[in-house]
Each structure stands twice: as C-alpha cells, then as structure tokens.
Design a protein around this motif. Structure first.
Motif, PDB file in Angstrom:
ATOM      1  N   SER A 148       0.875  -1.170   0.000  1.00  0.00           N
ATOM      2  CA  SER A 148       0.000   0.000   0.000  1.00  0.00           C
ATOM      3  C   SER A 148       0.919   1.228   0.000  1.00  0.00           C
ATOM      4  CB  SER A 148      -0.890   0.010   1.236  1.00  0.00           C
ATOM      5  OG  SER A 148      -0.120   0.247   2.378  1.00  0.00           O
ATOM      6  N   PHE A 149       0.337   2.390  -0.303  1.00  0.00           N
ATOM      7  CA  PHE A 149       1.154   3.604  -0.354  1.00  0.00           C
ATOM      8  C   PHE A 149       1.803   3.875   1.007  1.00  0.00           C
ATOM      9  CE2 PHE A 149       1.426   8.253   0.240  1.00  0.00           C
ATOM     10  CZ  PHE A 149       2.393   8.515  -0.716  1.00  0.00           C
ATOM     11  N   GLU A 150       0.989   3.674   2.082  1.00  0.00           N
ATOM     12  CA  GLU A 150       1.486   3.965   3.440  1.00  0.00           C
ATOM     13  C   GLU A 150       2.646   3.041   3.825  1.00  0.00           C
ATOM     14  OE1 GLU A 150      -1.760   3.798   2.784  1.00  0.00           O
ATOM     15  OE2 GLU A 150      -2.450   5.824   3.268  1.00  0.00           O
ATOM     16  N   SER A 151       2.496   1.729   3.497  1.00  0.00           N
ATOM     17  CA  SER A 151       3.560   0.789   3.878  1.00  0.00           C
ATOM     18  C   SER A 151       4.837   1.073   3.095  1.00  0.00           C
ATOM     19  CB  SER A 151       3.115  -0.659   3.700  1.00  0.00           C
ATOM     20  OG  SER A 151       3.103  -0.989   2.340  1.00  0.00           O
ATOM     21  N   ASN A 152       4.665   1.486   1.823  1.00  0.00           N
ATOM     22  CA  ASN A 152       5.847   1.839   1.026  1.00  0.00           C
ATOM     23  C   ASN A 152       6.548   3.068   1.597  1.00  0.00           C
ATOM     24  OD1 ASN A 152       5.681  -0.223  -0.799  1.00  0.00           O
ATOM     25  ND2 ASN A 152       4.365   0.898  -2.205  1.00  0.00           N
ATOM     26  N   LEU A 153       5.725   4.040   2.045  1.00  0.00           N
ATOM     27  CA  LEU A 153       6.265   5.255   2.643  1.00  0.00           C
ATOM     28  C   LEU A 153       7.104   4.897   3.869  1.00  0.00           C
ATOM     29  CD1 LEU A 153       5.829   8.197   1.829  1.00  0.00           C
ATOM     30  CD2 LEU A 153       4.042   8.357   3.546  1.00  0.00           C
ATOM     31  N   LEU A 154       6.565   3.989   4.690  1.00  0.00           N
ATOM     32  CA  LEU A 154       7.259   3.555   5.913  1.00  0.00           C
ATOM     33  C   LEU A 154       8.585   2.888   5.571  1.00  0.00           C
ATOM     34  CD1 LEU A 154       5.595   2.005   8.987  1.00  0.00           C
ATOM     35  CD2 LEU A 154       7.517   0.824   8.043  1.00  0.00           C
ATOM     36  N   MET A 155       8.547   1.970   4.611  1.00  0.00           N
ATOM     37  CA  MET A 155       9.754   1.206   4.298  1.00  0.00           C
ATOM     38  C   MET A 155      10.817   2.064   3.627  1.00  0.00           C
ATOM     39  SD  MET A 155       9.322  -1.527   5.740  1.00  0.00           S
ATOM     40  CE  MET A 155      10.973  -2.017   5.374  1.00  0.00           C
ATOM     41  N   ILE A 156      10.358   2.962   2.697  1.00  0.00           N
ATOM     42  CA  ILE A 156      11.336   3.823   2.005  1.00  0.00           C
ATOM     43  C   ILE A 156      12.040   4.729   3.025  1.00  0.00           C
ATOM     44  CG2 ILE A 156      11.552   5.752   0.355  1.00  0.00           C
ATOM     45  CD1 ILE A 156       9.245   4.300  -1.237  1.00  0.00           C
TER      46      ILE A 156
ATOM     47  N   TRP B 175       0.196   9.925   6.516  1.00  0.00           N
ATOM     48  CA  TRP B 175       1.460   9.865   5.751  1.00  0.00           C
ATOM     49  C   TRP B 175       2.632  10.326   6.613  1.00  0.00           C
ATOM     50  CZ3 TRP B 175      -0.809  12.732   0.863  1.00  0.00           C
ATOM     51  CH2 TRP B 175      -1.693  11.859   0.218  1.00  0.00           C
ATOM     52  N   PHE B 176       2.404  11.426   7.336  1.00  0.00           N
ATOM     53  CA  PHE B 176       3.481  11.925   8.207  1.00  0.00           C
ATOM     54  C   PHE B 176       3.802  10.904   9.307  1.00  0.00           C
ATOM     55  CE2 PHE B 176       2.733  15.972   6.208  1.00  0.00           C
ATOM     56  CZ  PHE B 176       3.979  16.568   6.233  1.00  0.00           C
ATOM     57  N   LEU B 177       2.737  10.307   9.861  1.00  0.00           N
ATOM     58  CA  LEU B 177       2.955   9.307  10.911  1.00  0.00           C
ATOM     59  C   LEU B 177       3.731   8.115  10.367  1.00  0.00           C
ATOM     60  CD1 LEU B 177      -0.495   9.416  12.734  1.00  0.00           C
ATOM     61  CD2 LEU B 177       1.690  10.076  13.689  1.00  0.00           C
ATOM     62  N   MET B 178       3.412   7.731   9.124  1.00  0.00           N
ATOM     63  CA  MET B 178       4.110   6.586   8.510  1.00  0.00           C
ATOM     64  C   MET B 178       5.600   6.897   8.319  1.00  0.00           C
ATOM     65  SD  MET B 178       2.464   3.945   8.136  1.00  0.00           S
ATOM     66  CE  MET B 178       0.893   3.657   8.862  1.00  0.00           C
ATOM     67  N   ILE B 179       5.889   8.142   7.921  1.00  0.00           N
ATOM     68  CA  ILE B 179       7.299   8.548   7.762  1.00  0.00           C
ATOM     69  C   ILE B 179       8.005   8.456   9.118  1.00  0.00           C
ATOM     70  CG2 ILE B 179       8.817  10.530   7.271  1.00  0.00           C
ATOM     71  CD1 ILE B 179       6.802  11.344   5.089  1.00  0.00           C
ATOM     72  N   SER B 180       7.304   8.922  10.163  1.00  0.00           N
ATOM     73  CA  SER B 180       7.912   8.892  11.500  1.00  0.00           C
ATOM     74  C   SER B 180       8.112   7.452  11.979  1.00  0.00           C
ATOM     75  CB  SER B 180       7.011   9.650  12.477  1.00  0.00           C
ATOM     76  OG  SER B 180       7.518   9.563  13.753  1.00  0.00           O
ATOM     77  N   PHE B 181       7.108   6.606  11.726  1.00  0.00           N
ATOM     78  CA  PHE B 181       7.242   5.193  12.123  1.00  0.00           C
ATOM     79  C   PHE B 181       8.388   4.528  11.349  1.00  0.00           C
ATOM     80  CE2 PHE B 181       2.449   5.183  13.192  1.00  0.00           C
ATOM     81  CZ  PHE B 181       2.715   5.728  14.439  1.00  0.00           C
TER      82      PHE B 181
END
Lengths: 232, 212
Positions: A148-156, B175-181
């Motif tokens: 998902s977009f969110e999981s990709n954001l997290l991993m990148i 999205w910001f939370l995901m970047i932080s996580f």
C-alpha cells in the motif's frame, strides 16, 4: 471508608501537586518535595510487591508441577542467587551486609553480583534483544508485500534513515554533485528526521498530552476509580 | 582461581548466547531455561538496584542515622508496608491507601508536566514563520513541520467521523505518521543489528579468537 477515603487521598495529593505548581513558595514547595520523596519510597515498596508476586507465581507453578516447572525452578534459583549475593556483598559502588567481600573479589575477579551481571545477565539481555533483528527483518518483508502507499512510505523512510546513518549510505551517494547535495543520503536522512519526523512526533506528543491531562483529571476528580479494584 | 572463574564465566556467556539464539530454529528446552534465568536475574538485579539506590539512601539510612529528625519518614514506610498487605487477601483493602496516594500524586505530576512540556511547548515550537529559513529546503521543511503537526493532531481527533473533505487532513496526517514510524523502525533495526554484531563479535573475538 474503604473506598471513599482513598479517593479523597488521591484528590488531595493530585490537587496539592497542581496548586504547588502555581504557588512555588513555602509551604507548598516544601510539601511537594516531601510528597515526591514519599512517592519514591512507596514506589519502591510497589516494586518489591511485584517481585514477591513473581516469586509466589513461580513457586505455585513448581508446587503444582505444571508443565515446564523445572524451568521456573531455574528462574527462581537464579533470582535468589542474584538477590542474595547483591545483598550480602553489594554492587560495584556499594558494600553489602558482609562488606565488599575482598577475598571473593580476588577469586572471582569481581564482586559476585557484578560477576553474575557480566557473565549471565548482560549476555542474556543483549542476545535476547538482538533476536529482534531477525524478527524485524521478517516484519519488514511482510510490510513490503502489503504494497500500500502507506507501507511503502514507511519502508522507504526506514531504508533512507538506515543508509543515511551509515558510512555506506554516504559512499553510495558521494557522486551526487555539490549543487544537489540535498539528495545525498545522509542529508536526506537528516531532513526527514528534522522536519517530517519531528512533525509527526509533535502530533503524537500533543495528542498524548491531551489524553494524559484528561485521564489525570478523571483520576483526581474520582471519576476514574478502577485502580481501587473491586470490593469482593 | 581468578583466571579459572573468568574462563568459566566466558563459557557461561557462550552457553546463554547459543541458548537464546537456538530459538531461531524453534522453541526448545535450552531457550526456555535461558529465558527463565533471564527473568529471574533481571528481577533480582532491579530489586538490588532499587534497594541500594532508593530504599537505602531515602529511607533506611536516614531512619537509622537520625530517627528523631526523620520520624516523618515513618509515614511512607507504613504506607509501603500497607502496600505489601496486598499479598494477604483479608488485608488487601489496606493497599488502596498507598495506591491512591501514588496514583493521585502521579496524576497531578503528569498533568502539569505534560501540559507544560508536551502540549504548550510543542504548540509554541510549531508556531514559526515558515519563510524564516536560510535555504529553500529549510523553508519547505518548515511548511512540512506545520502541516504535518496540524494534520497529525487532526488524525487523532476521534470525536467526529472523518469522511469526505474532512478525511483529507487525516490522510495527510497518516502519511506523516508513517514517515515517523519508518524512521523509528530504521533506528530500531540499527540498534538491534548493532546488538547482534556485538554478540557475534563476542563469539568470534572473545571466545574463538578468530578475529582481532
């Protein structure tokens, strides 16, 4: 009395701490120091209570010969051993009931408590937490396959931060010209940490603070009273 | 004797290290043994630490050295003993008094502390002029900081259902939370891997002497 008096104590202590924040003069400043000192001592007893509970729980498992009772026995023995040597000969800084145990120190190379700490506690704790490196790798794989977009954001972000904080990351993007140095991994990693990460952390801190203030008010005013347990 | 004990200690460390790593294959008696020993040792370690750093200097030493001058300390000592009454079912209710004092005090402390350090100071730190940055990247960063904080806080607002146009800031907040996580995840990975490297270094250097 069994319920209302503790509620009054909680209200009184909570209000006293809040009032002393706004009136930082005697007697409030003195009262708050005393209360905080008491708080520390009572917390110490609370920790002792937790340890007794752990001891009792292990003991009952051993008595009832539950499956794996032998392991609980090992846990109990190690608990007693560390506690006894700690109390008898003290730790690195402080002496125990029998002083510093210089003879024992000479034969062990350290105080018995420190010996157990260095050769048992420290390797056990470091290895236990290093195990997480393997489980994190499998968690990362699972996050990747969600796609998902969110999981990709997290991993990148994770990859950029990991590479940006190592010399390998700097080496990988060392060829990027000076005019585009923002895109070098260490700089990109710093940018992420300084701005988007700070923004999210601030949002979490502000929201959590609002939640904590709300629940503290509920406790002080006696609306939240689950900590008293049931009357049974 | 000292040399023998240090060699014994080294082998003990190796045994515990391999016992914990054996869990990577599957749960087994060696892992269970090491796990329980770890629980026992860490419980006792913190108990000893608590005794020497909190109970002894703040209570026992003061009472023993100057009982009359510190007689007021009998109050937390009695409250502490009342806390221990929780072990006996008939006297369990006595523990409510010290628990109430602890909960009330910590509620007051956290309310003031979080209101000051986490709520007000974080809000004031976000109230910045975004154009005040020296470079373009800082200006963009300042905008991201303001937007991310507002959207992140909005995401945690659960009193109204977020749908339609009102769901947009919430989405940006995620999205910001995901970047932080992701950043926290990266740091955790690095910390755990460094621990793993430490254990491997111990095995290869201190035990096997393969590397210098």
């Amino acid at each position: 009395m069994k319920r209302n008096l503790p509620l009054f104590f909680a209200f009184f202590c909570g209000i006293l701490v809040i009032v002393s924040e706004f009136i930082p003069h005697r007697p409030f400043s003195m009262l708050i120091d005393t209360l905080q000192n008491w708080f520390m001592i009572i917390s110490g007893f609370a920790i002792i209570l937790g340890q007794i509970s752990l001891f009792q729980s292990n003991l009952s498992k051993i008595k009832q010969k539950e499956s794996g009772w032998i392991f609980y026995l090992a846990g109990l023995l190690s608990f007693c051993l560390m506690l006894i040597v700690g109390l008898l000969w003290g730790t690195q800084e402080t002496g125990g009931i029998f002083g510093h145990g210089l003879k024992l120190q000479a034969s062990l190379g350290a105080k018995p408590f420190d010996y157990l700490f260095d050769f048992a506690y420290m390797p056990l704790s470091a290895t236990m937490f290093s195990l997480l490196a393997f489980f994190i790798a499998s968690a990362a794989y699972r996050a990747f396959i969600i796609r998902s977009f969110e999981s990709n954001l997290l991993m990148i972000t994770a990859v950029i931060v990991i590479l940006g904080r190592t010399s390998f990351g700097g080496m990988l993007t060392a060829w990027v010209p000076e005019s585009y140095k923002f895109w070098q991994l260490p700089n990109l990693s710093d940018f992420i940490m300084e701005f988007p990460n700070s923004a999210a952390q601030r949002a979490i801190m502000i929201s959590a603070a609002l939640g904590i203030i709300g629940s503290s008010l509920r406790i002080i005013l006696g609306i939240e009273r689950s900590y008293l347990g049931s009357d049974k | 004797m000292s040399h023998f004990m240090s060699v014994l200690g080294l082998w003990m460390s190796v045994f515990f290290t391999f016992s914990i790593f054996s869990f990577l294959y599957k749960d087994n008696p060696f892992y269970k043994l090491a796990e329980q020993i770890f629980v026992g040792l860490s419980a006792a370690y913190w108990l000893v630490y608590l005794f020497y750093s909190i109970m002894l200097p703040n209570l026992f030493t003061k009472l023993i050295s100057d009982f009359r001058g510190n007689i007021i300390l009998l109050i937390p000592a009695v409250l502490g003993l009342m806390m221990l009454m929780r072990i006996i079912p008939k006297t369990q209710w006595l523990s409510r008094f010290p628990i109430a004092i602890m909960i009330g005090t910590s509620a007051g402390i956290s309310m003031v502390r979080y209101a000051k350090s986490d709520l007000l100071s974080q809000i004031s730190a976000t109230m910045i002029n975004p154009f005040a940055g020296e470079t373009t990247s800082i200006v963009i960063g300042n905008f991201l900081l303001i937007i991310g904080t507002i959207c992140g806080v909005y995401y945690f607002y659960f009193s109204k259902k977020q749908e339609g146009i009102s769901a947009v800031p919430s989405k940006i907040g995620i999205w910001f939370l995901m970047i932080s996580f992701g950043a926290s995840f990266g740091y955790t990975v690095m910390a755990r891997v460094s621990l793993l490297i430490g254990r491997l270094e111990f095995l290869l250097k201190d035990w096997l002497h393969i590397i210098n």
